[in-house]
Write an enzyme that holds these catalytic residues in place. Sequence first.
Site, PDB file in Angstrom:
ATOM      1  N   GLU A 227      64.827  28.587 -17.029  1.00  0.00           N
ATOM      2  CA  GLU A 227      65.860  27.653 -16.555  1.00  0.00           C
ATOM      3  C   GLU A 227      67.133  28.471 -16.450  1.00  0.00           C
ATOM      4  O   GLU A 227      67.820  28.703 -17.446  1.00  0.00           O
ATOM      5  CB  GLU A 227      66.039  26.490 -17.537  1.00  0.00           C
ATOM      6  N   CYS A 261      75.254  24.049 -16.163  1.00  0.00           N
ATOM      7  CA  CYS A 261      74.350  24.736 -15.223  1.00  0.00           C
ATOM      8  C   CYS A 261      74.251  23.967 -13.923  1.00  0.00           C
ATOM      9  O   CYS A 261      74.219  24.558 -12.851  1.00  0.00           O
ATOM     10  CB  CYS A 261      72.974  24.915 -15.854  1.00  0.00           C
TER      11      CYS A 261
HETATM   12  P1  NAD Z   1      72.804  33.759 -21.804  1.00  0.00           P
HETATM   13  O1  NAD Z   1      71.828  34.161 -20.761  1.00  0.00           O
HETATM   14  O2  NAD Z   1      73.886  34.704 -22.161  1.00  0.00           O
HETATM   15  O3  NAD Z   1      72.048  33.451 -23.193  1.00  0.00           O
HETATM   16  C1  NAD Z   1      71.050  32.462 -23.290  1.00  0.00           C
HETATM   17  C2  NAD Z   1      70.193  32.726 -24.508  1.00  0.00           C
HETATM   18  O4  NAD Z   1      69.437  33.909 -24.292  1.00  0.00           O
HETATM   19  C3  NAD Z   1      70.984  32.948 -25.794  1.00  0.00           C
HETATM   20  O5  NAD Z   1      70.319  32.314 -26.842  1.00  0.00           O
HETATM   21  C4  NAD Z   1      70.961  34.465 -25.944  1.00  0.00           C
HETATM   22  O6  NAD Z   1      71.115  34.912 -27.260  1.00  0.00           O
HETATM   23  C5  NAD Z   1      69.566  34.771 -25.420  1.00  0.00           C
HETATM   24  N1  NAD Z   1      69.371  36.155 -24.976  1.00  0.00           N
HETATM   25  C6  NAD Z   1      70.293  37.034 -24.537  1.00  0.00           C
HETATM   26  N2  NAD Z   1      69.691  38.207 -24.210  1.00  0.00           N
HETATM   27  C7  NAD Z   1      68.369  38.040 -24.437  1.00  0.00           C
HETATM   28  C8  NAD Z   1      67.221  38.871 -24.265  1.00  0.00           C
HETATM   29  N3  NAD Z   1      67.309  40.116 -23.802  1.00  0.00           N
HETATM   30  N4  NAD Z   1      66.005  38.362 -24.581  1.00  0.00           N
HETATM   31  C9  NAD Z   1      65.893  37.088 -25.032  1.00  0.00           C
HETATM   32  N5  NAD Z   1      66.938  36.257 -25.220  1.00  0.00           N
HETATM   33  C10 NAD Z   1      68.159  36.724 -24.917  1.00  0.00           C
HETATM   34  O7  NAD Z   1      73.380  32.347 -21.343  1.00  0.00           O
HETATM   35  P2  NAD Z   1      74.524  31.469 -22.038  1.00  0.00           P
HETATM   36  O8  NAD Z   1      75.846  32.152 -21.814  1.00  0.00           O
HETATM   37  O9  NAD Z   1      74.135  31.103 -23.418  1.00  0.00           O
HETATM   38  O10 NAD Z   1      74.464  30.127 -21.151  1.00  0.00           O
HETATM   39  C11 NAD Z   1      75.090  29.999 -19.926  1.00  0.00           C
HETATM   40  C12 NAD Z   1      74.099  30.205 -18.793  1.00  0.00           C
HETATM   41  O11 NAD Z   1      72.994  29.348 -18.964  1.00  0.00           O
HETATM   42  C13 NAD Z   1      74.680  29.853 -17.427  1.00  0.00           C
HETATM   43  O12 NAD Z   1      74.229  30.774 -16.474  1.00  0.00           O
HETATM   44  C14 NAD Z   1      74.091  28.473 -17.157  1.00  0.00           C
HETATM   45  O13 NAD Z   1      73.999  28.122 -15.795  1.00  0.00           O
HETATM   46  C15 NAD Z   1      72.731  28.620 -17.775  1.00  0.00           C
HETATM   47  N6  NAD Z   1      72.150  27.327 -18.103  1.00  0.00           N
HETATM   48  C16 NAD Z   1      71.069  26.907 -17.392  1.00  0.00           C
HETATM   49  C17 NAD Z   1      70.522  25.667 -17.662  1.00  0.00           C
HETATM   50  C18 NAD Z   1      69.306  25.153 -16.907  1.00  0.00           C
HETATM   51  O14 NAD Z   1      68.710  24.205 -17.378  1.00  0.00           O
HETATM   52  N7  NAD Z   1      68.931  25.732 -15.788  1.00  0.00           N
HETATM   53  C19 NAD Z   1      71.070  24.864 -18.667  1.00  0.00           C
HETATM   54  C20 NAD Z   1      72.174  25.327 -19.378  1.00  0.00           C
HETATM   55  C21 NAD Z   1      72.702  26.574 -19.088  1.00  0.00           C
END
Ligand code: NAD
Length: 483
Positions: A227, A261
């Site tokens: 997602e 998002c």
């Molecule tokens: P992010 O990608 O920085 O982090 C998301 C999660 O992934 C965190 O828990 C982080 O610790 C983890 N993570 C980071 N690097 C990783 C790796 N290499 N392997 C595994 N896990 C890892 O995103 P964010 O800043 O927490 O959230 C904002 C983003 O999320 C925006 O782009 C937003 O659009 C998106 N988002 C999407 C949805 C959806 O349903 N499509 C919903 C909410 C947010």
Amino acid sequence: MTAETSAARHEPDATSGPAAVDAAVAEARAAQPWWDGLGFAGRKKALDAWRVLILRRAEELIDLIRAETGKTADDARLEVILVADHLRWAAAHAGRVLGRRRVPSGLLMFNQSATVEHRALGVVGVIGPWNYPAFIPVGPVSAALAAGNTVVFKPSELTPAVGRWLADTLAEVVRGPAVLRVVTGDGDTGAALCRAAVDKVSFTGSSATGRRVMAACAENLTPVVIEGGGKDAMIVAADADLDAAADAALWAAVSNAGQTCVGLERVYVVAEVAERFLRLVTARAAALRTGDRPDADLGPIVLPRQIEVIKSHVRDAVARGARVVLGGEESFTPPYVAPIVLTDVPEDSVALTEETFGPVLVVNTVATVDEAVDRANASAYGLGASVYTGDRSQGRRIAGRLRAGMVSVNAVIAFAGIPALPFGGVGDSGFGRVHGPDGLREFSRTQAVTSQRFRPLVQPNSFARGPGTMRTLVRMVRALHGR
Ligand code: NAD
């Protein structure tokens, strides 16, 4: 919460290394047969009790969400409402969606009864973002649990307390081993979870991280739901209720300070109503309150580095000829950003090609709805979209032409509030679905089962079949299906 966060309120959390993650997965695996054995009815009872407890202690959850993200009280309340509704739906419908289903056995296997079964996968790893730290993870967590899996959840490093609160409250109502375990830490902990012995990973976050998650999962062929981010567009037709469209556009663009998002980032409005629409949006946006005040409509931008991203998108658009209708440089008073409205933004500028994730709304004029559809579809992302028109059937037709996982006609983000609807995107927004029947099936494996009802008169699957058996069957197939 880390020192890196604008809304920091408390100490950083402990980091779970690979050994701790493996241990959590092993414990979750040991608990899974017991949880699966409760059946749909037993799990529904537990999940219903969890929902009731969450609602009874909603103020605690609201306070935690606010402490970790800085979002407004109303934005936090909205999360709790969505949590309760989605949890209720998954618990109530898992049995119907995933229960054994008989299917016709057909001509060749007429003597067999045929059923489709959905079995739990085992242990599901859930990796969550910080922007909706309760609502977003509860989607996959509730579906995975309702389907009979146990879960290891890694909340964002910015919102570990919300993650722990969810696991602790569930543990209070489940009499037995913990079925939802939390590991905390940053991307390294997330990567360890991807590489641990989990049966599926449900990731929500940015598309860039999604690519890394998928690469890590590929090492063990672990299936994954991604997602990712979005760049949602709204199309406003000439016959739209402009007041309603302006009101909805603004809310979708700047609620939660634009950190959603499925937040609205682009509006394509047809020329004949464009100026009026722009005036209505701008007047409403100018009246919003931003900052550290109890009546604020917009809270902080949680990641300081995101403020630079937002600024760079606005500056690039302006440098390339965009007109600033509201706000601008003066909108930035870190960690706060007041609403910014831009128009005439070149379609290839970063403000239209990349996720801004802040309270910036681009309103571009188009000659026709067809042009609006083309521009909306030109994005690499394909998460949500909306259409405003006075003609609902036209709205549905436009929706059908949009390359987006979810579309609302004469509303915004309505799909996220309907637990029976699948949630997810296409393209850079990812793949797989949470919520709804698709979300439940996502966390189960389909098994085809046959059971012989009687010995067949003609047996095609045996060397003992007589010389005429297959010829007889061909004649029967011709008679039934050959015309
Ligand atoms: P992010 O990608 O920085 O982090 C998301 C999660 O992934 C965190 O828990 C982080 O610790 C983890 N993570 C980071 N690097 C990783 C790796 N290499 N392997 C595994 N896990 C890892 O995103 P964010 O800043 O927490 O959230 C904002 C983003 O999320 C925006 O782009 C937003 O659009 C998106 N988002 C999407 C949805 C959806 O349903 N499509 C919903 C909410 C947010």
